[in-house]
Design a protein around this motif. Structure first.
Motif, mmCIF file in Angstrom:
data_model
loop_
_atom_site.group_PDB
_atom_site.id
_atom_site.type_symbol
_atom_site.label_atom_id
_atom_site.label_comp_id
_atom_site.label_asym_id
_atom_site.label_seq_id
_atom_site.Cartn_x
_atom_site.Cartn_y
_atom_site.Cartn_z
ATOM 1 N N LEU A 272 0.849 -1.182 0.000
ATOM 2 C CA LEU A 272 0.000 0.000 0.000
ATOM 3 C C LEU A 272 0.884 1.230 0.000
ATOM 4 C CD1 LEU A 272 -2.643 -0.891 2.761
ATOM 5 C CD2 LEU A 272 -2.869 -1.167 0.284
ATOM 6 N N CYS B 216 -11.387 -1.051 7.602
ATOM 7 C CA CYS B 216 -10.330 -2.069 7.706
ATOM 8 C C CYS B 216 -10.821 -3.295 8.484
ATOM 9 C CB CYS B 216 -9.094 -1.477 8.375
ATOM 10 S SG CYS B 216 -7.771 -2.699 8.544
ATOM 11 N N PRO B 217 -10.829 -4.468 7.864
ATOM 12 C CA PRO B 217 -11.285 -5.676 8.562
ATOM 13 C C PRO B 217 -10.298 -6.151 9.624
ATOM 14 C CG PRO B 217 -10.510 -6.253 6.379
ATOM 15 C CD PRO B 217 -10.455 -4.754 6.469
ATOM 16 N N MET B 218 -9.065 -5.614 9.602
ATOM 17 C CA MET B 218 -8.076 -6.000 10.610
ATOM 18 C C MET B 218 -7.974 -4.953 11.716
ATOM 19 S SD MET B 218 -7.167 -8.981 9.787
ATOM 20 C CE MET B 218 -5.665 -9.419 10.645
ATOM 21 N N LEU C 104 -7.081 -1.927 11.828
ATOM 22 C CA LEU C 104 -5.883 -1.085 11.879
ATOM 23 C C LEU C 104 -6.296 0.381 11.812
ATOM 24 C CD1 LEU C 104 -3.627 -3.110 9.410
ATOM 25 C CD2 LEU C 104 -3.625 -3.161 11.905
ATOM 26 N N VAL D 63 -5.819 2.955 10.024
ATOM 27 C CA VAL D 63 -5.215 3.219 8.715
ATOM 28 C C VAL D 63 -4.940 4.713 8.534
ATOM 29 C CG1 VAL D 63 -5.388 2.770 6.240
ATOM 30 C CG2 VAL D 63 -6.526 1.238 7.842
ATOM 31 N N CYS E 225 -1.684 -6.160 8.187
ATOM 32 C CA CYS E 225 -2.396 -5.794 6.944
ATOM 33 C C CYS E 225 -2.491 -7.018 6.029
ATOM 34 C CB CYS E 225 -1.665 -4.659 6.229
ATOM 35 S SG CYS E 225 -2.389 -4.283 4.622
ATOM 36 N N ILE E 226 -3.708 -7.286 5.566
ATOM 37 C CA ILE E 226 -3.931 -8.461 4.718
ATOM 38 C C ILE E 226 -4.155 -8.065 3.252
ATOM 39 C CG2 ILE E 226 -4.756 -9.926 6.600
ATOM 40 C CD1 ILE E 226 -7.634 -9.225 5.764
ATOM 41 N N LEU E 227 -3.811 -6.838 2.932
ATOM 42 C CA LEU E 227 -3.879 -6.338 1.543
ATOM 43 C C LEU E 227 -5.241 -6.565 0.895
ATOM 44 C CD1 LEU E 227 -0.303 -7.332 0.289
ATOM 45 C CD2 LEU E 227 -1.139 -5.030 0.771
ATOM 46 N N CYS E 228 -6.296 -6.427 1.694
ATOM 47 C CA CYS E 228 -7.646 -6.674 1.175
ATOM 48 C C CYS E 228 -8.126 -5.555 0.260
ATOM 49 C CB CYS E 228 -8.634 -6.846 2.328
ATOM 50 S SG CYS E 228 -8.826 -5.347 3.326
ATOM 51 N N GLY E 229 -7.541 -4.366 0.416
ATOM 52 C CA GLY E 229 -7.936 -3.238 -0.433
ATOM 53 C C GLY E 229 -9.174 -2.498 0.035
ATOM 54 N N ASN E 230 -9.718 -2.837 1.183
ATOM 55 C CA ASN E 230 -10.899 -2.112 1.670
ATOM 56 C C ASN E 230 -10.604 -0.629 1.877
ATOM 57 O OD1 ASN E 230 -13.441 -3.608 2.179
ATOM 58 N ND2 ASN E 230 -12.071 -5.013 3.213
ATOM 59 N N CYS E 231 -9.413 -0.334 2.418
ATOM 60 C CA CYS E 231 -9.069 1.073 2.644
ATOM 61 C C CYS E 231 -8.880 1.791 1.314
ATOM 62 C CB CYS E 231 -7.815 1.187 3.511
ATOM 63 S SG CYS E 231 -6.392 0.316 2.851
HETATM 64 S S1 SF4 Z 1 -5.476 -3.328 2.887
HETATM 65 FE FE1 SF4 Z 1 -6.202 -1.592 4.115
HETATM 66 S S2 SF4 Z 1 -8.182 -2.244 4.881
HETATM 67 FE FE2 SF4 Z 1 -7.118 -4.119 4.234
HETATM 68 S S3 SF4 Z 1 -6.041 -4.841 6.050
HETATM 69 FE FE3 SF4 Z 1 -4.610 -3.539 4.972
HETATM 70 S S4 SF4 Z 1 -4.844 -1.522 5.919
HETATM 71 FE FE4 SF4 Z 1 -6.668 -2.737 6.485
#
Ligand code: SF4
Ligand code: SF4
Length: 248
Positions: free
Chosen positions: A190, A207-209, A211, A213, A227-233
């Motif tokens: 990110l 953010c599902p984790m 964090l 952000v 961070c699980i790189l889900c892209g929600n943010c």
């Molecule tokens: S990609 Fe963004 S929303 Fe998803 S876990 Fe990482 S910081 Fe949180």
């Protein structure tokens, strides 16, 4: 609380993949098993879950960090299914729990393998002769135990509670990503254009984790082991501040 409007397309794809993975869990359970890796180590056998965990480490190291957790993991999928019931943020100060459990578990695997005189053979279908994990009715006991544990932890501890506290796969990926960072290897990460941020905190809410952000954006540091790189943010930010980038 701020209502988050997300990019529907990317998140629909992500949730569809997660749902498919959850539906396939009766087939894949043994390939991700934290128990069979110990059982097979005691007989000097490399089983499928050992191979999968090594691959997750290598993938995290080489490119994708914890994207497995955000896009593929069936336990992650199940945890997100719980969001409409329990959407409270997880207290990230409790992340240490998974490291303690993981350390003990890893020590048990090493001990068993050493006791067996080391690994002597490979059997990727160890105790999964048909290739399908739930091939006998009694296997549903394990299946529902795993599902129930992740559901209870999500409902009691908050969003993705099981991912934060008991996931045996996450540490492999966190360590893989840290090694990649130390060596400044290029990977999917990110990046944020901090100047455009209005501190609306939609990214944090999404953010599902759990964090913070917006603080990561503020601090010019988008790297976080959780961070699980889900892209929600990325998709929730109304000003397009956060982006996926392939960078060191
Ligand atoms: S990609 Fe963004 S929303 Fe998803 S876990 Fe990482 S910081 Fe949180
Ligand atoms: S990065 Fe975007 S969503 Fe997050 S606080 Fe800044 S403007 Fe809001």
């Amino acid at each position: 609380m701020t209502q988050v409007k997300q990019n529907p397309f990317r998140q629909r794809i992500r949730k569809s993949v997660l749902l498919l993975s959850l539906l396939l869990f009766p087939v894949t359970m043994n390939y991700l098993s934290p128990y069979l890796i110990i059982d097979s180590a005691a007989q000097g056998i490399v089983n499928a879950s050992l191979v999968v965990f090594v691959l997750l480490f290598l993938l995290a190291f080489a490119f994708v960090g914890r994207a497995w957790c955000g896009w593929v993991c069936p336990a992650g999928a199940l945890s997100e299914v719980c969001f409409p019931i329990q959407n409270k943020p997880f207290n990230n100060r409790l992340n240490w729990i998974k490291w303690v459990i993981w350390g003990i578990w890893l020590a048990a695997i090493v001990f068993m393998a050493l006791s067996a005189g080391g690994y002597q053979t490979i059997d990727l279908l160890y105790k999964t002769e048909s290739g399908i994990s739930i091939s006998e009715p009694f296997m549903y006991i394990t299946y529902y135990f795993v599902l129930g544990t992740f559901i209870i932890l999500s409902l009691t501890l908050g969003k993705r509670g099981g991912c934060h506290t008991i996931c045996w796969m996450a540490p492999f990926m966190i360590i893989g990503r840290r090694c990649s960072n130390l060596l400044h290897l290029p990977g999917l990460r990110l990046k944020a254009e901090t100047d455009a941020c209005t501190a609306c905190q939609r990214c944090t809410t999404a953010c599902p984790m759990s964090l913070e952000v917006h603080h990561m954006v503020e601090n010019h540091d988008m790297e976080n082991g959780e961070c699980i790189l889900c892209g929600n943010c990325v998709d929730a930010c109304p000003h397009g501040v956060i982006h996926y980038r392939v960078t060191p």
